[in-house]
Write an enzyme that holds these catalytic residues in place. Sequence first.
Site, PDB file in Angstrom:
ATOM      1  CG  HIS A  35      -1.762  -1.072   1.514  1.00 16.89           C
ATOM      2  ND1 HIS A  35      -2.999  -1.186   0.916  1.00 16.89           N
ATOM      3  CD2 HIS A  35      -1.643  -2.145   2.338  1.00 16.89           C
ATOM      4  CE1 HIS A  35      -3.602  -2.274   1.362  1.00 16.89           C
ATOM      5  NE2 HIS A  35      -2.808  -2.875   2.219  1.00 16.89           N
TER       6      HIS A  35
HETATM    7  C1  BDR Z   1      -2.555   0.761   5.604  1.00 18.24           C
HETATM    8  O1  BDR Z   1      -2.725   0.245   6.925  1.00 18.24           O
HETATM    9  C2  BDR Z   1      -1.493  -0.236   7.413  1.00 18.24           C
HETATM   10  O2  BDR Z   1      -1.658  -1.492   7.998  1.00 18.24           O
HETATM   11  C3  BDR Z   1      -0.542  -0.233   6.255  1.00 18.24           C
HETATM   12  O3  BDR Z   1       0.777   0.069   6.691  1.00 18.24           O
HETATM   13  C4  BDR Z   1      -1.070   0.813   5.334  1.00 18.24           C
HETATM   14  O4  BDR Z   1      -0.562   2.098   5.659  1.00 18.24           O
HETATM   15  C5  BDR Z   1      -3.335  -0.118   4.652  1.00 18.24           C
HETATM   16  O5  BDR Z   1      -4.696  -0.128   4.998  1.00 18.24           O
END
Ligand code: BDR
Length: 318
Positions: free
Chosen positions: A242
């Site tokens: 992400h």
């Molecule tokens: C986001 O939530 C976190 O767990 C990850 O690092 C990312 O920033 C994804 O939903």
Amino acid sequence: MAQKLIIDTDPGVDDAFAIALAALSSDVDLLGVTTVHGNVPLSATTINARRILALCKRADVPVAAGAPRPLVHRSPHEAGEVHGSDGLSGRSAALPEPSRPLDERDAVTLLAELLEASDTPVTIAPIGPLTNIAALLAAHPAAAAKIDRIVIMGGALGHGNTTAAAEFNIWSDPEAAQRVLTGGDAPCVLVPMDLTYRCAVDAAWLDELDASGPIGAALHALTPDYRTHYRGALGWDGMVVHDAVAVAEAIRPGTLRTERVPVQVECSFGPGRGATLADRRLPALRAATDGAAPASEVDVAVDTDLAALRALLLDRLR
Ligand code: BDR
Ligand code: CA
């Protein structure tokens, strides 16, 4: 001229990839890294960020710790089940220890001072809950004028990941997200999980990273718990990076295709808490039903060249 960048982060395996992406890119001037509560407690996100920078041999980059909790309401849980108990699949302590001490300033002070000292606009990439950024905008409006763009990993146009409606970063501090996205302080780009999921990397990509050299191998070593989680979430062997998708846009503007629409955050305590409501109706329909009151708009990332993005990430992380 190198892209000036500050990353606000809660490492997190995908945060680690995102920090490394910026730290290893010679066309990026990484001014600082600030940490926030999120995937694991603040003490863990802070040491993780410092160790990732040590891995990338970036002792020149200051790290300052920020908010240990959301602005208003405490989050019911963190995300150790996704990233591992220490945030890095239990492998944080295997990373190099940082030689540079933690900055004595708090995150908001470091952000404000870096912005004020810059003679050119700075991009901020928040890839965790938006607590520090909301506090910065509220307390330092003059510094906010130095922000070029705030490129945020967060939100969901369809379903969420933490709840049916909400993506983790926004769900973790909805009030802060509402302040940042609707305050009109600086242009915002929102990179939602709908797109980051489509950019997921597969086992072959991860094998290539592992074989690419010592830094690639060290990053790959952080992935086992996270990859296990995403094997279930995706239904195939791969993982979603992400935060690296958002940082790719921050360092190479135009990497992602965006649509400019109003976005609001659901801050109630019902099942929709933390949802990002992107108003993608045609402007004429919006105006007809909502009246002429202008809403602040956000550039929401909706598409990219998936193969080119994955190649860019691999190229920079080697
Ligand atoms: C986001 O939530 C976190 O767990 C990850 O690092 C990312 O920033 C994804 O939903
Ligand atoms: Ca994150």
